[in-house]
Design a protein around this motif. Sequence first.
Motif, PDB file in Angstrom:
ATOM      1  N   ALA A 147      29.686  61.351  16.006  1.00  0.00           N
ATOM      2  CA  ALA A 147      30.644  60.585  15.993  1.00  0.00           C
ATOM      3  C   ALA A 147      30.655  60.411  17.239  1.00  0.00           C
ATOM      4  O   ALA A 147      30.416  59.125  18.153  1.00  0.00           O
ATOM      5  CB  ALA A 147      31.105  60.551  14.745  1.00  0.00           C
ATOM      6  N   LEU A 148      31.565  61.185  18.015  1.00  0.00           N
ATOM      7  CA  LEU A 148      31.499  61.145  19.516  1.00  0.00           C
ATOM      8  C   LEU A 148      30.511  60.888  20.534  1.00  0.00           C
ATOM      9  O   LEU A 148      30.997  59.989  21.338  1.00  0.00           O
ATOM     10  CB  LEU A 148      31.985  62.395  19.629  1.00  0.00           C
ATOM     11  CG  LEU A 148      33.533  63.088  19.066  1.00  0.00           C
ATOM     12  CD1 LEU A 148      33.909  64.286  19.004  1.00  0.00           C
ATOM     13  CD2 LEU A 148      34.668  62.441  19.413  1.00  0.00           C
ATOM     14  N   LEU A 149      29.798  61.450  20.511  1.00  0.00           N
ATOM     15  CA  LEU A 149      27.902  60.997  21.321  1.00  0.00           C
ATOM     16  C   LEU A 149      27.684  59.501  20.822  1.00  0.00           C
ATOM     17  O   LEU A 149      27.454  58.529  21.609  1.00  0.00           O
ATOM     18  CB  LEU A 149      26.918  61.575  20.806  1.00  0.00           C
ATOM     19  CG  LEU A 149      26.717  62.916  21.027  1.00  0.00           C
ATOM     20  CD1 LEU A 149      25.932  63.999  20.789  1.00  0.00           C
ATOM     21  CD2 LEU A 149      26.783  63.137  22.637  1.00  0.00           C
ATOM     22  N   SER A 181      24.249  49.536  16.403  1.00  0.00           N
ATOM     23  CA  SER A 181      24.760  48.374  16.138  1.00  0.00           C
ATOM     24  C   SER A 181      24.602  48.972  14.796  1.00  0.00           C
ATOM     25  O   SER A 181      25.326  49.261  13.580  1.00  0.00           O
ATOM     26  CB  SER A 181      24.858  47.358  16.029  1.00  0.00           C
ATOM     27  OG  SER A 181      25.430  46.333  17.226  1.00  0.00           O
ATOM     28  N   LEU A 182      23.086  49.523  14.177  1.00  0.00           N
ATOM     29  CA  LEU A 182      22.703  49.996  13.880  1.00  0.00           C
ATOM     30  C   LEU A 182      23.357  51.333  13.268  1.00  0.00           C
ATOM     31  O   LEU A 182      23.065  51.748  11.681  1.00  0.00           O
ATOM     32  CB  LEU A 182      20.754  50.066  13.255  1.00  0.00           C
ATOM     33  CG  LEU A 182      20.164  48.770  13.911  1.00  0.00           C
ATOM     34  CD1 LEU A 182      19.016  48.892  13.874  1.00  0.00           C
ATOM     35  CD2 LEU A 182      20.503  48.354  12.317  1.00  0.00           C
ATOM     36  N   MET A 183      23.314  52.094  14.433  1.00  0.00           N
ATOM     37  CA  MET A 183      24.413  53.382  13.810  1.00  0.00           C
ATOM     38  C   MET A 183      25.966  53.090  12.705  1.00  0.00           C
ATOM     39  O   MET A 183      26.382  54.381  12.149  1.00  0.00           O
ATOM     40  CB  MET A 183      24.388  54.087  15.548  1.00  0.00           C
ATOM     41  CG  MET A 183      22.946  54.523  16.052  1.00  0.00           C
ATOM     42  SD  MET A 183      23.666  55.554  17.524  1.00  0.00           S
ATOM     43  CE  MET A 183      22.268  55.416  18.381  1.00  0.00           C
ATOM     44  N   LEU A 184      26.075  51.934  13.053  1.00  0.00           N
ATOM     45  CA  LEU A 184      27.900  51.710  12.470  1.00  0.00           C
ATOM     46  C   LEU A 184      27.784  52.054  11.020  1.00  0.00           C
ATOM     47  O   LEU A 184      28.062  52.684  10.448  1.00  0.00           O
ATOM     48  CB  LEU A 184      28.805  49.997  12.894  1.00  0.00           C
ATOM     49  CG  LEU A 184      28.851  50.384  14.221  1.00  0.00           C
ATOM     50  CD1 LEU A 184      28.785  49.460  14.678  1.00  0.00           C
ATOM     51  CD2 LEU A 184      29.718  51.306  14.726  1.00  0.00           C
ATOM     52  N   PRO A 185      26.144  51.033  10.661  1.00  0.00           N
ATOM     53  CA  PRO A 185      26.410  51.296   8.867  1.00  0.00           C
ATOM     54  C   PRO A 185      26.222  53.148   8.243  1.00  0.00           C
ATOM     55  O   PRO A 185      27.072  53.923   7.441  1.00  0.00           O
ATOM     56  CB  PRO A 185      25.326  51.169   8.079  1.00  0.00           C
ATOM     57  CG  PRO A 185      24.913  49.689   9.761  1.00  0.00           C
ATOM     58  CD  PRO A 185      25.632  50.960  10.869  1.00  0.00           C
ATOM     59  N   ALA A 224      36.548  57.621  11.152  1.00  0.00           N
ATOM     60  CA  ALA A 224      37.589  56.723  11.270  1.00  0.00           C
ATOM     61  C   ALA A 224      37.738  56.149  12.467  1.00  0.00           C
ATOM     62  O   ALA A 224      37.271  54.657  12.418  1.00  0.00           O
ATOM     63  CB  ALA A 224      38.964  56.976   9.984  1.00  0.00           C
ATOM     64  N   LEU A 225      37.457  56.186  13.251  1.00  0.00           N
ATOM     65  CA  LEU A 225      38.685  55.735  14.357  1.00  0.00           C
ATOM     66  C   LEU A 225      37.360  55.625  14.826  1.00  0.00           C
ATOM     67  O   LEU A 225      37.229  54.331  15.756  1.00  0.00           O
ATOM     68  CB  LEU A 225      39.087  57.115  14.928  1.00  0.00           C
ATOM     69  CG  LEU A 225      40.903  57.479  14.851  1.00  0.00           C
ATOM     70  CD1 LEU A 225      41.674  58.069  15.634  1.00  0.00           C
ATOM     71  CD2 LEU A 225      41.875  55.909  15.032  1.00  0.00           C
ATOM     72  N   VAL A 226      36.176  55.704  15.632  1.00  0.00           N
ATOM     73  CA  VAL A 226      34.760  56.020  15.722  1.00  0.00           C
ATOM     74  C   VAL A 226      33.981  55.057  14.911  1.00  0.00           C
ATOM     75  O   VAL A 226      33.838  53.634  15.350  1.00  0.00           O
ATOM     76  CB  VAL A 226      34.075  56.834  16.110  1.00  0.00           C
ATOM     77  CG1 VAL A 226      32.362  56.414  16.397  1.00  0.00           C
ATOM     78  CG2 VAL A 226      34.414  58.247  16.866  1.00  0.00           C
TER      79      VAL A 226
END
Length: 253
Positions: A64-66, A206-210, A237-239
């Motif tokens: 998530a951080l990356l 954008s595809l990584m968000l789901p 949650a923040l990312v």
Amino acid sequence: MWFKLSCLRRLWPALLLLPLAIPLAASPVFNRDLFLILHEAGRVAPGAFWRLLSVLGDWPTVLALLLALSWRRPDKLPALLAGCGVGVFLAIVLKAGFAVPRPPLALPSGSVQLLDDLPGNGSFPSGHAMASATLASFLYYSGVLRRGALLTAAVALVMLSRLAIGVHWPLDVTVGALLGWASMSTACRWAWPRGWPAGLSARLQSLMLPALALQLLWLLYKPGSHEEYGLRLAVCALVLAAGCWRWRRTRLG
């Protein structure tokens, strides 16, 4: 001389880790005794301190951080995907192949004060040490944070946390950190160093968000038993919130 100095700048993590990894691999007794010394020394800090530090080596949290860091350096997205992909693959294969028992299962009863749940997979190498070194290497070799001493200290603390918690041997964390550094540093240097077209990188981000949303749902479905669960949940949650806001702003703009 310039060539030699540039090599040293690239290889300094290996120069720190290899002199420790070689004797640990050659001497199981040294590996065991060093674990007992460092595990006992870790009792000076509360278990919550080590568990919270360990979150910096939790693969879902690191990924998530990356993802968030890739927004700043979209040209390094290929390196991020390649380095993390190789790191996760190596962690899975080596753990299954070596199947090294963790300290509480290999040492006499009472030798280890287990501070967290005992993972069910193999001990070697440490996935947490690998993930933290992967994150630190991306920060360093992408140019986001050129503070080698600070990043080294952060990875070392994650490595120590796994010993203090009682779930890894010194060889596990040393080799894990070495593999994480090698995977990401090599990717940053050779995996499409000029990056992909901006449109392709934006679509992939954008595809990584789901996938991140599914991870958040998984965390909510399987709540942790310690305080570090809250930190993992907050980071994810923040990312996700930042990524959705960024995606919406891009679409409207």
